[in-house]
Structures are given as structure tokens and as C-alpha cells.
Design a protein around this motif. Structure first.
Motif, short mmCIF file in Angstrom:
data_model
loop_
_atom_site.label_atom_id
_atom_site.label_comp_id
_atom_site.label_asym_id
_atom_site.label_seq_id
_atom_site.Cartn_x
_atom_site.Cartn_y
_atom_site.Cartn_z
N GLY A 68 1.94 -7.30 -10.28
CA GLY A 68 1.38 -7.83 -8.37
C GLY A 68 2.26 -9.54 -7.98
O GLY A 68 2.43 -9.90 -6.75
N CYS A 69 2.31 -10.31 -9.17
CA CYS A 69 2.73 -11.45 -8.66
C CYS A 69 4.33 -11.48 -8.45
O CYS A 69 4.66 -11.98 -7.90
N LEU A 70 4.75 -10.67 -9.67
CA LEU A 70 5.98 -10.27 -9.31
C LEU A 70 6.55 -9.62 -8.00
O LEU A 70 7.30 -9.73 -6.98
N ALA A 71 5.43 -9.50 -7.35
CA ALA A 71 5.80 -8.43 -6.06
C ALA A 71 5.31 -9.87 -4.78
O ALA A 71 6.05 -9.48 -4.14
N SER A 72 4.63 -10.88 -5.24
CA SER A 72 4.30 -11.15 -4.04
C SER A 72 5.20 -12.05 -4.35
O SER A 72 5.80 -13.40 -3.48
N ALA A 73 6.26 -12.90 -5.36
CA ALA A 73 7.35 -13.17 -5.98
C ALA A 73 8.79 -12.63 -4.88
O ALA A 73 9.98 -13.01 -5.21
N PHE A 77 -0.60 1.56 -5.18
CA PHE A 77 -0.79 0.51 -4.36
C PHE A 77 0.49 -0.27 -4.30
O PHE A 77 1.43 -0.13 -3.76
N VAL A 78 0.55 -1.18 -5.11
CA VAL A 78 2.21 -1.83 -5.54
C VAL A 78 3.21 -0.80 -5.55
O VAL A 78 4.48 -1.43 -5.76
N HIS A 79 2.86 -0.11 -6.72
CA HIS A 79 4.00 0.59 -6.51
C HIS A 79 5.06 1.51 -5.64
O HIS A 79 5.86 1.27 -4.85
N ALA A 80 3.99 2.11 -4.47
CA ALA A 80 4.76 2.47 -3.11
C ALA A 80 4.70 0.96 -2.07
O ALA A 80 6.10 0.78 -1.64
N TYR A 81 4.21 0.19 -2.54
CA TYR A 81 4.37 -0.81 -1.36
C TYR A 81 5.94 -0.95 -1.98
O TYR A 81 6.44 -1.97 -0.83
N SER A 82 6.04 -1.50 -3.08
CA SER A 82 7.53 -2.48 -3.18
C SER A 82 8.75 -1.28 -3.05
O SER A 82 9.60 -1.40 -2.66
N TYR A 97 10.85 -6.67 -6.01
CA TYR A 97 9.98 -5.57 -5.40
C TYR A 97 10.96 -4.63 -6.67
O TYR A 97 10.15 -3.86 -7.14
N GLY A 98 11.56 -4.71 -7.71
CA GLY A 98 12.08 -3.36 -7.96
C GLY A 98 12.21 -4.13 -9.05
O GLY A 98 11.05 -2.70 -9.99
N GLU A 144 11.79 -2.61 -0.67
CA GLU A 144 12.49 -2.56 -1.76
C GLU A 144 13.87 -2.55 -0.38
O GLU A 144 14.46 -1.99 -0.80
N GLY A 145 13.45 -1.31 0.48
CA GLY A 145 14.39 -0.68 1.20
C GLY A 145 13.44 1.11 1.91
O GLY A 145 14.72 1.59 2.21
N GLY A 146 13.04 1.32 0.56
CA GLY A 146 12.85 2.54 0.20
C GLY A 146 11.90 3.45 0.76
O GLY A 146 10.73 3.90 -0.18
N LEU A 147 11.79 3.43 1.85
CA LEU A 147 11.43 3.45 3.23
C LEU A 147 10.90 4.91 2.80
O LEU A 147 9.87 5.84 2.99
#
Length: 391
Positions: A304-309, A342-347, A312-313, A351-354
Motif C-alpha cells: 500500500g505504501c509503494l502504491a501511495s508513493a 485491490f492493490v494489485h488491480a489498482y496498481s 505502481y510496478g 501504471e497504464g495496464g487498463l
């Protein structure tokens, strides 16, 4: 011979060999009932010992059932006001609480307090102890406001009877604060926790475990009140002192390190929080094992911290690994498993992988609604992500 067997059971129980103590204790109670009679004081004593052995082995269901029977027999043989009857009722209430039936335990302790107060006097130590357990069980049962009221009254009475610096008074003040937190009274809880930490340091010493616990509680109160930066600073100081006093691998240190990283993340210091969470997860992997819930929890904080920072990869890769591990260890419907997905899908989406994120989010939305219900906040959050990805 029977007395020697009683001492043998006591020694086994104290040594932690609860299974053997239970077996021998049950046999002794049966033999004393046969030789001395079911109502003989020594038989009753062995039955109480047997229950204590069951509690030591975490066999709370059996212990509670036997304690209820013992309380009833004590009332019949010795009378409802006899000290042993009161002690058996106390044991019954405690077993109910340990078994997880906190509401029933609170009811039993409330009735016990009334009778103890009438028989022993309102200021008797046993009454004060039962009042503490009554409030504690109410708090665990979710009755936080009432528990806080009772704990505040108990602390005031202990202050009068025992003095403000008595350990029991300090303990009740700590309980009062925890109940206030449960009731959402974060401002009052933080103020009282700061005062308690100061008093604990003065009375017990700055390195006493209760002082450290009070400082930890103060930091937590500051955090839940919304001052995440100050809470992080307080937790950082607690970690330093706990590590010095208790050792770096102590469970309390690991817990405070988690809160330090979490508060930093809430304060917007995502990069530093991620660094601390990664170090904590590595240490917990070494100390507790890879599949321990606390290790998985710290890995989740890290992702979660990595995503907030904005990493994303890395966050997405780690979240996918964590989701698989959480599903294996905790189960596919566990809230932490769903959060990692959720974090997986959000990240992935960030990162552009819609195209990859959309089906993951849709599947997660269905699973979250099934597992947590349609009105759960996590369900709404996932559904919002699905809408964003399908616009």
C-alpha cells in the motif's frame, strides 16, 4: 497419597505440561469424590484445580462448563455468600470471557460485583478486581461507552482507596483510555493517555513495561485523532526504547514498528513508510515465519505504501504475490486477501495496464460483494474502481 497427587498436578500445571495436569487433575477429582464425597472441601478444591489446568491449556469451553457446575455446587453446599462460592462464580465468569462470550461474562461479573459488594464491602480488593473485569468484558462486547463509564468510576475509587500511584489505579486508568478509544472519544483518550504515560514513568520508571504500554497507547490515540505526523514521532521514540529494553525481536517492538510505518504513510511520508514496512516484513518473516498473519499484514502495508508513493510496478507485482499467499494462508474471502487483490488491480491500472486491470477488478467486485456484503465500504470502493476502468 491424594495430597501428593494434588501437589504433582500443581507442579505440572505450573511447568506448562497442561495436558498431563488435566489428565491427572480430572482423575484426582474423581478419586476424591469417590473416597471423600462429592461435597468434601478437598474434592471441591481438586475440581477448581482441574478447571485451572483447563484454562492453562486454553480449553475454555470445558473450563467454563465445569466452573458453572462448581459454582452451583458451592452455593448448595457452602451457601451463596461463602467466599469459595464467590471465587467459583468469578472463575466461571472469567472462563466465559476467555471463551469469547464477552456479553455473558459481563453479565456474570455484574451480578458478582453486586453480591461481593454486599458481602465483602464495596472497597474490598475482590470487588475492585471484579469491577475491572466487568468493564473489560463490556468493552470486548462492544459496549465501549458503558465500559468507559465503569472504568472511570473504578479508577476514581481506586485513587481514593489505594492511592493515585498504585499499579491497579494506573491499570484502570489505562483501561478507561482504551474504552474511550473504542467509543470514538479520541480527544479525551489522547489527553488522558499523555497524563498516564507521564505518571507511569514517574511511579514505575521510564523503562517499566507498563510505562512503555502507556506511551504506545498515547501514540495510538494521537494517531486515531488525526495527528499522524505526531503519532509517527511518538511511535518512533517508543520503538527505540522498546528495542533497548525488550530486545529488537520482541512482539511489542514489532507492533510499534508497524504503527510507526502506518502513521508515516497516513502522514504522507509514503517512501519512508514503505522502507520501514519492508524492513519490518523481512524481520517478521525471520522471526515469525512467512505465513504468520503479522508478516502478511506488514507485506500488505508495504504494498500500500509503494502504491501511495507512485511505485505502481513494484506495488502491483508484490500485491499479486501477496494475494496468492493470503488466499492460501487466510482463505480467498479473507478481507486482507481481497485488499491485496485491490492493490494489485489498482496498481496495474495506475501504471497504464487498463486492459489487464479491468477483469481483475470486475472479478474482485463480485467476490467482495459475496464475501463482505453489498453495503460494505470495501465493496463500494471496488465497485468505484470498476466504474473508473469501464468508462
Amino acid at each position: 497419597m491424594l495430597s501428593n497427587r494434588f501437589l504433582q498436578v500443581e507442579s505440572l500445571n505450573e511447568a506448562g505440561d497442561h495436558a498431563e495436569a488435566i489428565s491427572l487433575g480430572a482423575g484426582l477429582a474423581a478419586d476424591r469424590a469417590r473416597v471423600l464425597g462429592a461435597d468434601h472441601p478437598d474434592t471441591v478444591k481438586s475440581r477448581r484445580q482441574h478447571i485451572s489446568c483447563l484454562v492453562g491449556a486454553d480449553e475454555y469451553g470445558d473450563a467454563g462448563r465445569l466452573a458453572a457446575e462448581l459454582a452451583a455446587d458451592s452455593a448448595r453446599v457452602l451457601g451463596p455468600d461463602h467466599p469459595d462460592t464467590l471465587e467459583s462464580r468469578n472463575l466461571h465468569a472469567a472462563c466465559a470471557g476467555l471463551a469469547g462470550d464477552h456479553a455473558e461474562a459481563a453479565r456474570l461479573f455484574a451480578g458478582l460485583v453486586v453480591d461481593q459488594s454486599r458481602i465483602l464491602g464495596a472497597d474490598h480488593p475482590s470487588v475492585l478486581g471484579s469491577r475491572f473485569m466487568h468493564a473489560d468484558c463490556l468493552d470486548h462486547a462492544g459496549e465501549h461507552a458503558e465500559a468507559a463509564r465503569l472504568a472511570a468510576g473504578l479508577a476514581a475509587d481506586q485513587n481514593r482507596i489505594l492511592g493515585p500511584d498504585h499499579p491497579d489505579t494506573l491499570q484502570s486508568r489505562r483501561q478507561h483510555i482504551r474504552c474511550l478509544v473504542g467509543a470514538g472519544e479520541y480527544g479525551d483518550a489522547g489527553r488522558l493517555a499523555a497524563e498516564l504515560a507521564t505518571d507511569s514513568a514517574r511511579v514505575l520508571g521510564p523503562d517499566h513495561p507498563d510505562t512503555l504500554a502507556s506511551r504506545n497507547l498515547h501514540a495510538a490515540c494521537v494517531g486515531v485523532a488525526g495527528d499522524h505526523a505526531e503519532a509517527a514521532r511518538l511511535f518512533a521514540d517508543v520503538v527505540v526504547d522498546q528495542s533497548r529494553i525488550l530486545g529488537a525481536d520482541h512482539p511489542s517492538v514489532l507492533g510499534s514498528r508497524f504503527m510507526h510505518a502506518d502513521c508515516l504513510d497516513d502522514a504522507g511520508e509514503h517512501v519512508e513508510a514503505a522502507r520501514l514496512a519492508a524492513g519490518l516484513a523481512a524481520d517478521q518473516n525471520r522471526i515469525l515465519g512467512a505465513d504468520h498473519p503479522d508478516t502478511l499484514k506488514s507485506r500488505h502495508l508495504h504494498t500500500g505504501c509503494l502504491a501511495s508513493a507512485g511505485e505502481y510496478g513494484d506495488a502491483g507485482r508484490r500485491a499479486a504475490e501477496l494475494a496468492a499467499d493470503s488466499a492460501r494462508v487466510l482463505g480467498p474471502d479473507h478481507p486482507d486477501t481481497l485488499k491485496s487483490r485491490f492493490v494489485h488491480a489498482y496498481s496495474l491500472a495506475a501504471e497504464g495496464g487498463l486492459a489487464d486491470a479491468a477483469p481483475l477488478a470486475a472479478a474482485l467486485a463480485a467476490d467482495t460483494e459475496r464475501a463482505l456484503g453489498p453495503d460494505h465500504p470495501e465493496t463500494h470502493m471496488v465497485q468505484q474502481l470498476v466504474r473508473l476502468l469501464t468508462q
